[in-house]
Motif scaffolding. Sequence first.
Motif, short mmCIF file in Angstrom:
data_model
loop_
_atom_site.label_atom_id
_atom_site.label_comp_id
_atom_site.label_asym_id
_atom_site.label_seq_id
_atom_site.Cartn_x
_atom_site.Cartn_y
_atom_site.Cartn_z
N TYR A 177 8.50 -4.55 8.76
CA TYR A 177 8.08 -5.35 7.45
C TYR A 177 8.98 -6.71 7.51
O TYR A 177 8.24 -7.19 6.59
N GLN A 205 1.31 -1.82 11.74
CA GLN A 205 1.25 -1.66 10.66
C GLN A 205 1.97 -0.26 11.35
O GLN A 205 2.00 0.99 10.98
N TYR A 234 -6.77 -3.34 2.27
CA TYR A 234 -6.89 -3.99 3.44
C TYR A 234 -7.99 -5.10 2.87
O TYR A 234 -8.18 -6.29 2.87
N ARG A 252 -5.61 3.31 1.60
CA ARG A 252 -5.19 2.19 2.88
C ARG A 252 -6.42 1.51 2.58
O ARG A 252 -6.58 0.44 2.97
N TRP A 259 4.29 -4.60 3.20
CA TRP A 259 3.83 -3.65 1.98
C TRP A 259 2.79 -3.03 1.53
O TRP A 259 2.55 -1.98 1.27
N PRO A 308 -0.67 -1.78 2.45
CA PRO A 308 -1.07 -0.65 2.80
C PRO A 308 0.18 0.62 2.71
O PRO A 308 -0.32 1.58 1.75
N ASP A 309 1.17 0.39 3.16
CA ASP A 309 2.03 1.38 2.23
C ASP A 309 2.55 1.84 1.32
O ASP A 309 2.09 3.31 0.88
#
Lengths: 652, 481
Positions: free
Chosen positions: A630, A623, B302, B298, B228, B230-231
Amino acid sequence: MTIFHLIVFLPLLGAIVAGLFGRAIGDRAAMAATCVPMVIAAVLSWVGFYLIVHGGPVLVPLFTWIDSGSFEVSWALKVDQLTAVMLVVVNTVSAVVHVYSIGYMAEDPHKPRFFAYLSLFTFAMLMLVTSDNFVQLYFGWEGVGLCSYLLIGFWYERPSANAAAIKAFVVNRVGDFGFALGIMGIFLVFGSVSFDTVFQAAPTQVGKTIHFLGYDFDVLTTLCLLLFLGAMGKSAQLGLHTWLPDAMEGPTPVSALIHAATMVTAGVFMVARCSPLFEYAPTALAVVGVVGASTAIFAATVGLVQNDIKRVIAYSTCSQLGYMFFAAGMSAYPAAIFHLFTHAFFKALLFLGAGSVIHAMHHEQDMRNMGGLAKHIKITYVLMWIGSLALAGLPFFSGYFSKDMILEAAFGAHSTVGGYAFVLGMLAAVLTAFYSWRLLFMTFHGPRHEAHGHDAHGHDAHHEPHESPQVMLIPLYVLALGALFAGVVFAPMMIGEHMHEFWGKSILILENHTAMEAAHHVPLWVKLLPIGAGLLGIFVAFQMYIRKPGSGAALAKVNPGLYQFLLHKWYFDELYDLIFVRPAKWLGYKLWKEGDGRVIDGMGPDNIALRVAQLAKRAAGLQSGYLFHYAFAMLAGVAILVTYYFTTMMGH
Amino acid sequence: MFVAKDLAPLVPELFVAVSAMVLLLYGVFAKGNPTRTVVWASVLVLVVALVLVWQVPAGRQAVLSGMFVTDSFTAVMKSLVLIGSAVSLVLSVGFIRQEEMERFEFPVLLLLATVGMMMMVSANDLISLYVGLELQSLALYVVAAFRRDSERSTEAGLKYFVLGALSSGMLLYGASLIYGFAGSTNFTDLAKLFAGGHGHVSVGLVVGIVFLAAGLAFKVSAVPFHMWTPDVYEGAPTAVTAFFASAPKVAAMALFVRAIISPFGALVAEWQQIIILLAGASMLLGAFAAIWQKNIKRLMAYSSIGHVGFALVGLAAGTSEGVRGVVVYMAVYLAMTLGTFACILAMRQKNGLVEGIDDLAGLARTQPGMAFALAVFMFSLAGVPPLAGFFGKFYVFMAAINAKLYVLSVIGVLSSVVGAFYYLRIVKIMYFDAPGEPFLHPMPRELGVVAAVASLFTLLFVVFPMPILNGAAMAAKALFP
């Protein structure tokens, strides 16, 4: 509901009330809740004894316990003459010990727990003696073992008490393993665990063999030896005796109840109960006789040199149990049970008397620090004399009747084992008298030996030995009555002319096993010899500890090897430590560190956890936060899915 | 031609849409700050819509030239969506006031997103599917960036928007491929075309399905289209995250199931491998990547990726039993997620909201009730019996086993073992670590009620599972006529 329901379940009721609600209802109520039912049960046991002796055996079914295929076990109270005797012994001693404990444990902060355990123990012991099948017997057997463990370790703050409790439990497991195998074997052979069924079928199994691991074993001999292994563990016979002296770590009333009068005699009871099996297994009987006689002499020799007042009595118990077993080995079961009966009274008396001494000495147990107590605690002194006279088998005291009978039966057996037992038993009788009077002389006579570390000032005022309160003395009087009169009153019934009417069908003795009959017709010198043996022991003790004090120590100095050998109890503990404990520890340590730690954890959980952690770091590292990463991942994903589809669908 | 009775199945959607407009107008012209009123009015609207959903004519109804259907599947899934949206709104009441987000557009946008979701659930055509999806997404892009003054919030909104556009592109590309190779966009027609499995399945069609699946996978955040999540979860305001994790997930999963099963049900062999890959990768990544997370939002991102993977296992089975598993899973997931976010929203110290997992230390001593509820959710998310989360997993795995997907099941069970680590770590931190700075308490009433109801549901599912199980079975049956 019969009287026997009350006898068996009153102690359980007390245990439940004191155990579960002891904190809520307080010390006094908990003691009342256990002692009152116990005394009632004791009185009822005597009534029950009378009923059984005059009315014959009864069977009280309770309910079905296990019903699985052909395996069926019911709870039932089988009360025959043998059980009736045991009920009297167990409940009388238990009631006496309960009452005594009120005084002895007065300063203990955990009284409800103590009394709950005592009552629970009594219930388990009653289950044991009233069982009508082997599984219920085993339930009681393990129940008393558990309570013994709990009570030995009652003062759990002491490491030595915990160690002793664990030792008792572990050593008993060895015996119980054999016992359990025996029960399984019985089910295998007879297809039932009910006493009546098994005992009826026993004669049909004579001479049959079991094929196991390439050998043929005689069925009944094998089963009886396995059962006897259990008896050896519970009754502390030679080889599995090591836990009993250590068990003295428990409170003294516990020693009196469990480790003198009742639980340790469970083995003898079991052999007598299984007499219909043992009678058809002469080899097993011979083993029982030899082990019993060997234990009797072994424990007596060790008892000679012990300095802890309770340990002397513990070895004495071990030795007396040996007597009972060799009596059983001669098929003289009535003599064995009769000795069990009288022994319960005088040995409990000795233990509780010793407890009274310890109480007077403020928890001093080493006899070397005693002496001259006779003038301080006169009543205890007299009672200890009565107990010792009974133990030594001096005429008209209860031990005289039972012990003489055993020795005469050994003589009357006219066999090699009988001769062995007779000679060793006679020697042990001398030693018994010697160590008993050694105990009396060291404790009550001679000059007062001060304990180390006390200075004279203020000591006398504060630590002057004092007589025990009435609540402890009255139980002693009751036991003294038993020690004085149990023999003379019950001997004619239990081992005399009318013994066959008395025991009825509860004990089986084959026609050709005549030791019991022959015992009544032995020469006069055989009858007199035990008395002589007792007097000789007392005389020697008198010489060594009163006439010439210090000669004992001198004798020890002359024979240091022998003295050390006896002091270290024939080095049994050291030997076991070397053969079993250390290798087992070593193996366990290796399996733990190498097998479990290095191999299993190393390859398994630890390794996997490490890899998971590494993988997780990488996965999280994917990440990056950059949008183009992404978007790239998404396009790559679609590409992978399409490619994957094409490659897998090629085959179609 | 339209007649009034054709509109009957559309009543709930129309009601919500019209209400949203009315509330918008009210918000514009009202004096003072009308947000509170609008929020509670919106909740009311959603509750009424929930009632209306069950008032539409029973059985399968196809209107708008077959583009829009209602059946028991849509009823059940719309109910879940509406519950999710309504509860999310309730959860946001205190949050938007304290975080200075109290603007009446917020509830209106949520209502509009909900209309989009309801359209998605009922879509019976690739066109209506796309319209519903975009209606939902546009609203979501805005709410993600609702705190314009927060850098994290705007970044989250922007990322979501760009990647969402990319995924929409893929989805449209897939749709056009399907139309090109099959000749129809209507699910019913497509289903007739492939019925019985006869006829050649062209490669182009399958590539179209892959692209369609990729677009849908983005919405449910399945690996590798999850980046996209987690952010956005971390960056968006927490109340928005709670919403993202609940209703849209359910709606997207419903859409995914319908768009795969309804037109392509007969082509199981063709798409099954794709779903298996998505499911397996999602479960594994969800389990592994969460382990080192320090931020609880976060971590929940997940966690949701992993849970989508588990739900997809049911879809991969391709059977009625599997779809039932998906529905049960989403219902359970909804309760656990909303409950967990109720607790997260209550993590407020003197200086504002905190999001660190370590901030939960010693919660059991400072706030035993909240710690217990959160522990229930964590155990349930980890799939520990007898909590609801266990049964969610149980039914999808049972379907997978019956469909002979053994490898996928093993992967699922193993990754749920790994995943248990980080759920249980939260329990450990709450119960065994020394307390740090305590949260303000008592927790706001609406959060407490949601957490309590959700934990009761999670605890008692084992006792009363039949309403959910029956509903799910009924919904699944509608997709397999």
